[in-house]
Motif scaffolding. Structure first.
Motif, mmCIF file in Angstrom:
data_model
loop_
_atom_site.group_PDB
_atom_site.id
_atom_site.type_symbol
_atom_site.label_atom_id
_atom_site.label_comp_id
_atom_site.label_asym_id
_atom_site.label_seq_id
_atom_site.Cartn_x
_atom_site.Cartn_y
_atom_site.Cartn_z
ATOM 1 N N GLN A 115 -78.155 -25.918 21.585
ATOM 2 C CA GLN A 115 -78.519 -25.787 22.995
ATOM 3 C C GLN A 115 -77.444 -24.998 23.749
ATOM 4 O O GLN A 115 -77.757 -24.158 24.594
ATOM 5 C CB GLN A 115 -78.700 -27.177 23.622
ATOM 6 C CG GLN A 115 -79.233 -27.126 25.032
ATOM 7 C CD GLN A 115 -79.541 -28.512 25.570
ATOM 8 O OE1 GLN A 115 -79.195 -29.507 24.938
ATOM 9 N NE2 GLN A 115 -80.158 -28.575 26.724
ATOM 10 N N GLU A 116 -76.190 -25.260 23.423
ATOM 11 C CA GLU A 116 -75.096 -24.535 24.053
ATOM 12 C C GLU A 116 -75.181 -23.041 23.717
ATOM 13 O O GLU A 116 -74.961 -22.180 24.572
ATOM 14 C CB GLU A 116 -73.767 -25.112 23.548
ATOM 15 C CG GLU A 116 -72.605 -24.958 24.479
ATOM 16 C CD GLU A 116 -71.388 -25.691 23.949
ATOM 17 O OE1 GLU A 116 -70.366 -25.007 23.744
ATOM 18 O OE2 GLU A 116 -71.465 -26.914 23.732
ATOM 19 N N LEU A 117 -75.511 -22.742 22.466
ATOM 20 C CA LEU A 117 -75.657 -21.352 22.042
ATOM 21 C C LEU A 117 -76.819 -20.683 22.776
ATOM 22 O O LEU A 117 -76.701 -19.534 23.229
ATOM 23 C CB LEU A 117 -75.871 -21.283 20.534
ATOM 24 C CG LEU A 117 -76.021 -19.901 19.913
ATOM 25 C CD1 LEU A 117 -74.762 -19.081 20.133
ATOM 26 C CD2 LEU A 117 -76.326 -20.026 18.438
ATOM 27 N N ASP A 118 -77.931 -21.375 22.906
ATOM 28 C CA ASP A 118 -79.078 -20.830 23.643
ATOM 29 C C ASP A 118 -78.702 -20.528 25.096
ATOM 30 O O ASP A 118 -79.078 -19.490 25.649
ATOM 31 C CB ASP A 118 -80.266 -21.790 23.593
ATOM 32 C CG ASP A 118 -80.902 -21.874 22.219
ATOM 33 O OD1 ASP A 118 -80.663 -20.961 21.397
ATOM 34 O OD2 ASP A 118 -81.638 -22.850 21.970
ATOM 35 N N ASN A 119 -77.967 -21.447 25.713
ATOM 36 C CA ASN A 119 -77.536 -21.235 27.096
ATOM 37 C C ASN A 119 -76.619 -20.017 27.208
ATOM 38 O O ASN A 119 -76.727 -19.229 28.149
ATOM 39 C CB ASN A 119 -76.824 -22.469 27.637
ATOM 40 C CG ASN A 119 -77.769 -23.628 27.848
ATOM 41 O OD1 ASN A 119 -78.980 -23.444 27.934
ATOM 42 N ND2 ASN A 119 -77.242 -24.837 27.899
ATOM 43 N N ALA A 120 -75.720 -19.843 26.248
ATOM 44 C CA ALA A 120 -74.826 -18.693 26.253
ATOM 45 C C ALA A 120 -75.609 -17.403 26.085
ATOM 46 O O ALA A 120 -75.309 -16.395 26.736
ATOM 47 C CB ALA A 120 -73.776 -18.849 25.164
ATOM 48 N N ILE A 121 -76.604 -17.413 25.218
ATOM 49 C CA ILE A 121 -77.431 -16.217 25.002
ATOM 50 C C ILE A 121 -78.176 -15.866 26.281
ATOM 51 O O ILE A 121 -78.266 -14.681 26.661
ATOM 52 C CB ILE A 121 -78.390 -16.431 23.819
ATOM 53 C CG1 ILE A 121 -77.604 -16.471 22.505
ATOM 54 C CG2 ILE A 121 -79.442 -15.348 23.769
ATOM 55 C CD1 ILE A 121 -78.430 -16.905 21.307
ATOM 56 N N LEU A 122 -78.716 -16.867 26.959
ATOM 57 C CA LEU A 122 -79.430 -16.608 28.215
ATOM 58 C C LEU A 122 -78.506 -16.017 29.257
ATOM 59 O O LEU A 122 -78.890 -15.100 29.997
ATOM 60 C CB LEU A 122 -80.073 -17.904 28.742
ATOM 61 C CG LEU A 122 -81.313 -18.375 28.012
ATOM 62 C CD1 LEU A 122 -81.763 -19.723 28.566
ATOM 63 C CD2 LEU A 122 -82.432 -17.355 28.148
ATOM 64 N N ARG A 123 -77.268 -16.516 29.357
ATOM 65 C CA ARG A 123 -76.319 -15.977 30.342
ATOM 66 C C ARG A 123 -75.993 -14.524 30.026
ATOM 67 O O ARG A 123 -75.865 -13.704 30.926
ATOM 68 C CB ARG A 123 -75.039 -16.806 30.348
ATOM 69 C CG ARG A 123 -75.175 -18.100 31.111
ATOM 70 C CD ARG A 123 -73.837 -18.739 31.224
ATOM 71 N NE ARG A 123 -73.369 -18.992 29.854
ATOM 72 C CZ ARG A 123 -72.744 -20.072 29.452
ATOM 73 N NH1 ARG A 123 -72.453 -21.016 30.302
ATOM 74 N NH2 ARG A 123 -72.379 -20.233 28.209
ATOM 75 N N VAL A 124 -75.866 -14.193 28.746
ATOM 76 C CA VAL A 124 -75.548 -12.807 28.380
ATOM 77 C C VAL A 124 -76.723 -11.901 28.687
ATOM 78 O O VAL A 124 -76.550 -10.781 29.174
ATOM 79 C CB VAL A 124 -75.157 -12.734 26.878
ATOM 80 C CG1 VAL A 124 -75.099 -11.299 26.398
ATOM 81 C CG2 VAL A 124 -73.832 -13.430 26.660
ATOM 82 N N GLN A 125 -77.919 -12.365 28.431
ATOM 83 C CA GLN A 125 -79.114 -11.545 28.671
ATOM 84 C C GLN A 125 -79.359 -11.313 30.163
ATOM 85 O O GLN A 125 -79.878 -10.294 30.562
ATOM 86 C CB GLN A 125 -80.345 -12.182 28.043
ATOM 87 C CG GLN A 125 -80.363 -12.108 26.532
ATOM 88 C CD GLN A 125 -81.566 -12.819 25.923
ATOM 89 O OE1 GLN A 125 -82.283 -13.545 26.605
ATOM 90 N NE2 GLN A 125 -81.759 -12.619 24.636
ATOM 91 N N MET A 126 -78.992 -12.302 30.980
ATOM 92 C CA MET A 126 -79.190 -12.170 32.437
ATOM 93 C C MET A 126 -78.263 -11.114 33.025
ATOM 94 O O MET A 126 -78.598 -10.483 33.989
ATOM 95 C CB MET A 126 -78.937 -13.502 33.131
ATOM 96 C CG MET A 126 -79.924 -14.555 32.780
ATOM 97 S SD MET A 126 -81.175 -14.579 34.023
ATOM 98 C CE MET A 126 -82.170 -15.933 33.477
ATOM 99 N N ASN A 127 -77.082 -10.949 32.458
ATOM 100 C CA ASN A 127 -76.098 -10.009 33.018
ATOM 101 C C ASN A 127 -76.305 -8.647 32.544
ATOM 102 O O ASN A 127 -76.802 -7.916 32.088
ATOM 103 C CB ASN A 127 -74.670 -10.423 32.667
ATOM 104 C CG ASN A 127 -74.301 -11.708 33.383
ATOM 105 O OD1 ASN A 127 -74.832 -11.975 34.442
ATOM 106 N ND2 ASN A 127 -73.415 -12.472 32.820
#
Length: 55
Positions: free
Chosen positions: A43-55
């Protein structure tokens, strides 16, 4: 004088079924902990991926 080593000390040895039950309990606890840790890491990895994709 009696030796103080384990076989002669008068201590009761655990039966095989008790040992197996204790091992099963410890193993199931270990599996549950590692599964929870893996899920939280994913879940932490998914959240990190989402943050990178948003930027």
């Amino acid at each position: 004088m009696r030796p103080r080593r384990y076989p002669y000390s008068g201590k009761i040895k655990a039966s095989t079924t008790e040992i197996v039950k204790a091992w099963k309990d410890a193993y199931s606890d270990f599996i549950a902990k590692t599964q929870n840790k893996q899920e939280s890491s994913e879940q932490e990895l998914d959240n990190a991926i989402l943050r990178v994709q948003m930027n």
